[in-house]
Design a protein around this motif. Structure first.
Motif, short mmCIF file in Angstrom:
data_model
loop_
_atom_site.label_atom_id
_atom_site.label_comp_id
_atom_site.label_asym_id
_atom_site.label_seq_id
_atom_site.Cartn_x
_atom_site.Cartn_y
_atom_site.Cartn_z
N ARG A 181 -7.39 97.02 1.52
CA ARG A 181 -6.58 98.24 1.35
C ARG A 181 -7.44 99.49 1.32
NH1 ARG A 181 -3.29 96.99 -3.95
NH2 ARG A 181 -5.22 95.86 -4.35
N HIS A 182 -8.62 99.38 0.72
CA HIS A 182 -9.49 100.55 0.59
C HIS A 182 -10.88 100.32 1.20
CE1 HIS A 182 -6.42 102.02 -2.10
NE2 HIS A 182 -6.56 100.95 -2.86
N SER A 183 -11.17 99.11 1.57
CA SER A 183 -12.50 98.78 2.06
C SER A 183 -12.42 98.06 3.41
CB SER A 183 -13.24 97.90 1.05
OG SER A 183 -14.47 97.44 1.57
N GLY A 184 -13.32 98.42 4.32
CA GLY A 184 -13.32 97.82 5.65
C GLY A 184 -14.39 96.77 5.87
N HIS A 185 -15.07 96.33 4.80
CA HIS A 185 -16.15 95.36 4.97
C HIS A 185 -15.65 94.06 5.61
CE1 HIS A 185 -19.58 97.27 2.84
NE2 HIS A 185 -18.61 97.96 2.26
N LEU A 186 -14.53 93.56 5.13
CA LEU A 186 -14.00 92.31 5.68
C LEU A 186 -13.64 92.47 7.15
CD1 LEU A 186 -13.13 89.40 5.27
CD2 LEU A 186 -10.96 90.23 4.33
N ALA A 187 -13.02 93.58 7.52
CA ALA A 187 -12.63 93.82 8.90
C ALA A 187 -13.86 93.96 9.80
CB ALA A 187 -11.76 95.07 9.00
N LEU A 188 -14.86 94.70 9.36
CA LEU A 188 -16.04 94.94 10.18
C LEU A 188 -16.85 93.66 10.41
CD1 LEU A 188 -17.97 96.81 11.68
CD2 LEU A 188 -19.05 97.36 9.48
N TYR A 189 -17.12 92.91 9.35
CA TYR A 189 -17.90 91.68 9.49
C TYR A 189 -17.13 90.65 10.31
CZ TYR A 189 -21.69 92.97 6.28
OH TYR A 189 -22.78 93.57 5.71
N LYS A 315 -18.07 104.71 -7.14
CA LYS A 315 -17.87 105.35 -5.84
C LYS A 315 -17.56 104.28 -4.80
CE LYS A 315 -22.87 105.38 -4.93
NZ LYS A 315 -24.03 106.23 -4.58
N HIS A 316 -17.19 104.72 -3.62
CA HIS A 316 -16.83 103.79 -2.56
C HIS A 316 -18.09 103.17 -1.96
CE1 HIS A 316 -14.11 102.19 0.53
NE2 HIS A 316 -15.11 102.37 1.37
N LYS A 317 -18.07 101.86 -1.78
CA LYS A 317 -19.20 101.17 -1.17
C LYS A 317 -19.14 101.41 0.34
CE LYS A 317 -21.47 96.63 -0.95
NZ LYS A 317 -21.38 95.23 -1.41
N PRO A 318 -20.12 102.09 0.91
CA PRO A 318 -20.05 102.46 2.33
C PRO A 318 -20.25 101.27 3.25
CG PRO A 318 -22.19 103.06 1.43
CD PRO A 318 -21.37 102.57 0.27
N LEU A 319 -19.70 101.40 4.44
CA LEU A 319 -19.95 100.40 5.47
C LEU A 319 -21.34 100.63 6.07
CD1 LEU A 319 -16.56 100.39 7.44
CD2 LEU A 319 -17.29 98.81 5.65
N PRO A 320 -22.02 99.57 6.47
CA PRO A 320 -23.32 99.75 7.12
C PRO A 320 -23.15 100.40 8.49
CG PRO A 320 -22.67 97.43 7.11
CD PRO A 320 -21.68 98.16 6.26
N GLU A 321 -23.66 101.61 8.65
CA GLU A 321 -23.47 102.36 9.89
C GLU A 321 -24.03 101.63 11.10
OE1 GLU A 321 -21.94 105.13 10.61
OE2 GLU A 321 -21.27 105.60 8.58
N HIS A 322 -25.16 100.96 10.93
CA HIS A 322 -25.77 100.28 12.07
C HIS A 322 -24.88 99.15 12.59
CE1 HIS A 322 -27.00 97.73 8.66
NE2 HIS A 322 -27.14 96.76 9.54
N GLN A 323 -24.05 98.58 11.71
CA GLN A 323 -23.17 97.51 12.17
C GLN A 323 -21.94 98.07 12.88
OE1 GLN A 323 -22.39 94.26 9.57
NE2 GLN A 323 -24.50 94.09 8.90
N ILE A 324 -21.50 99.26 12.49
CA ILE A 324 -20.41 99.93 13.21
C ILE A 324 -20.87 100.24 14.64
CG2 ILE A 324 -18.96 102.00 13.32
CD1 ILE A 324 -19.10 102.13 10.27
N GLU A 325 -22.09 100.76 14.76
CA GLU A 325 -22.66 101.06 16.08
C GLU A 325 -22.88 99.78 16.89
OE1 GLU A 325 -26.19 103.12 15.07
OE2 GLU A 325 -25.13 104.88 14.27
N LEU A 326 -23.28 98.71 16.22
CA LEU A 326 -23.52 97.45 16.90
C LEU A 326 -22.24 96.90 17.50
CD1 LEU A 326 -25.41 95.07 17.58
CD2 LEU A 326 -24.86 94.11 15.31
N LEU A 327 -21.15 96.98 16.77
CA LEU A 327 -19.86 96.50 17.28
C LEU A 327 -19.46 97.26 18.53
CD1 LEU A 327 -17.31 94.76 16.98
CD2 LEU A 327 -16.38 96.56 15.51
N ASP A 328 -19.67 98.56 18.52
CA ASP A 328 -19.33 99.40 19.68
C ASP A 328 -20.15 99.01 20.90
OD1 ASP A 328 -17.86 101.74 20.76
OD2 ASP A 328 -19.87 102.59 20.93
N ARG A 329 -21.45 98.74 20.70
CA ARG A 329 -22.31 98.37 21.82
C ARG A 329 -21.96 97.01 22.38
NH1 ARG A 329 -26.40 100.29 18.51
NH2 ARG A 329 -27.32 98.21 18.21
N MET A 330 -21.54 96.10 21.51
CA MET A 330 -21.24 94.74 21.95
C MET A 330 -19.88 94.61 22.64
SD MET A 330 -23.83 92.80 21.28
CE MET A 330 -24.85 94.22 21.72
N SER A 331 -19.03 95.63 22.57
CA SER A 331 -17.65 95.51 23.06
C SER A 331 -17.49 95.76 24.54
CB SER A 331 -16.75 96.48 22.29
OG SER A 331 -17.08 97.83 22.60
#
Length: 332
Positions: A181-189, A315-331
């Motif tokens: 609901r508030h965190s995207g860690h599960l979706a990103l991984y 505070k909100h636990k941030p998503l790892p930026e490098h993994q967001i970028e990695l997903l984009d490159r792999m798509s």
């Protein structure tokens, strides 16, 4: 030392492994452990594991009482959410119960709601409180991963692997909704592990029009199917809402939405979750013996650490930026 242990909030695979570790670590060090059923509600109701009645002397858990539970999902203690415990009066009632039954310490296993309650209790009670992070959301500050997260990712990936077969067969786009609901860690991984093309998470403003443009580009590159992992707290809404908006944005694929829901909470925990739970349960008991209180037992860079409760949800636990970028490159 008399230690109480409970599971609170949403259940997470590995809670039983953590409970087993707490009991056996305590027994090996000469302490006694009492299981409290149904989380903080059971604390207020004086509902103990092994005694289905209330108001009686709390039975002690033995090493044998937790045999062969590490492989089981859910929690043998049961869990719940307790609105009453969120009030000052509820905390005072909990303090009274703990003192009446001569508890010296408490180990709550759960997520941010559990730790908010633990923080309040540790300030009002003279006993010690050490928490273990059990939540599939992986949203607690101070630990690299939470108990249950790895298993939830594995469950979601297993489902997506099967959906990919149908997506390829029919040249479709599947919107797969996972918890968060508030965190995207599960979706990103999950997206990374399942080779999905796009992840829609609460932390990033992903509008349907931009998703449609991205999808059109991927189709031009020869993509026969698309998997979009959508966190339930995505700003455009869940998978069903996003599906309707994609239809209005000239999405070039026939789309289907699948909501995984509570299936992600269940199942036998992965070895990674069992090991993490065992380490943290043992570390929590050892920390109590060292006089520590008001802390979460977490793991950072492979080492067990103690983190003040307030810091875990400050505070909100941030998503790892490098993994967001990695997903984009792999798509592509």
């Amino acid at each position: 030392m008399k230690i109480g242990v409970l599971c609170s909030g949403g259940d997470a695979p590995g809670m039983n492994a953590c409970l087993r570790s707490v009991v056996r670590a305590a027994v090996s060090d000469g302490h006694s452990v009492v299981g409290i059923r149904h989380g903080y509600q059971g604390l207020l109701d004086e509902h103990f594991y092994g005694d289905e009645s209330t108001g009686k002397a709390a039975p002690v858990m033995s090493a044998r009482s937790v045999s062969h539970i590490s492989e089981r999902g859910g929690t043998i203690l049961s869990s719940s959410r307790c609105q009453q415990f969120r009030s000052d009066n509820g905390v005072r009632m909990a303090v009274s119960m703990l003192d009446r039954h001569h508890f010296d310490a408490l180990i709550p296993i759960g997520g941010d709601g559990t730790f908010r309650g633990a923080a309040a209790l540790s300030k009002a009670w003279s006993g010690q409180v050490i928490g273990c992070p059990g939540t599939i959301d992986n949203d607690l500050i101070g630990t690299d991963f939470t108990i249950g997260f790895a298993t939830a990712v594995q469950t979601a990936v297993d489902c997506i692997d099967k959906l990919r077969d149908t997506a390829e067969s029919h040249s479709r786009l599947f919107l797969v909704e996972v918890m968060g609901r508030h965190s995207g860690h599960l979706a990103l991984y999950t997206a990374l592990a399942a080779s999905a093309e796009i992840a829609c998470v609460p932390e990033v403003a992903v509008i349907a029009a931009k998703v449609s443009v991205r999808v059109q580009l991927l189709k031009s590159l020869g993509k026969h199917s698309i998997i979009v992992v959508v966190a339930e707290g995505n700003r455009e809404g869940g998978a069903l809402a996003l599906q309707e908006k994609l239809k209005e944005s000239d999405c070039p694929y026939d789309t289907r939405a699948v909501i995984l829901g509570h299936v992600q909470r269940g199942g036998s925990p992965t070895p990674a979750d069992r090991i993490l739970a065992t380490r943290l349960g043992d570390f929590a008991v050892r920390s109590l013996a060292g006089g520590t209180s008001g802390m979460m037992a977490g793991q950072q860079n492979g080492r067990c650490v103690l983190v003040p409760f307030e810091e875990t949800f400050s505070k909100h636990k941030p998503l790892p930026e490098h993994q967001i970028e990695l997903l984009d490159r792999m798509s592509c």
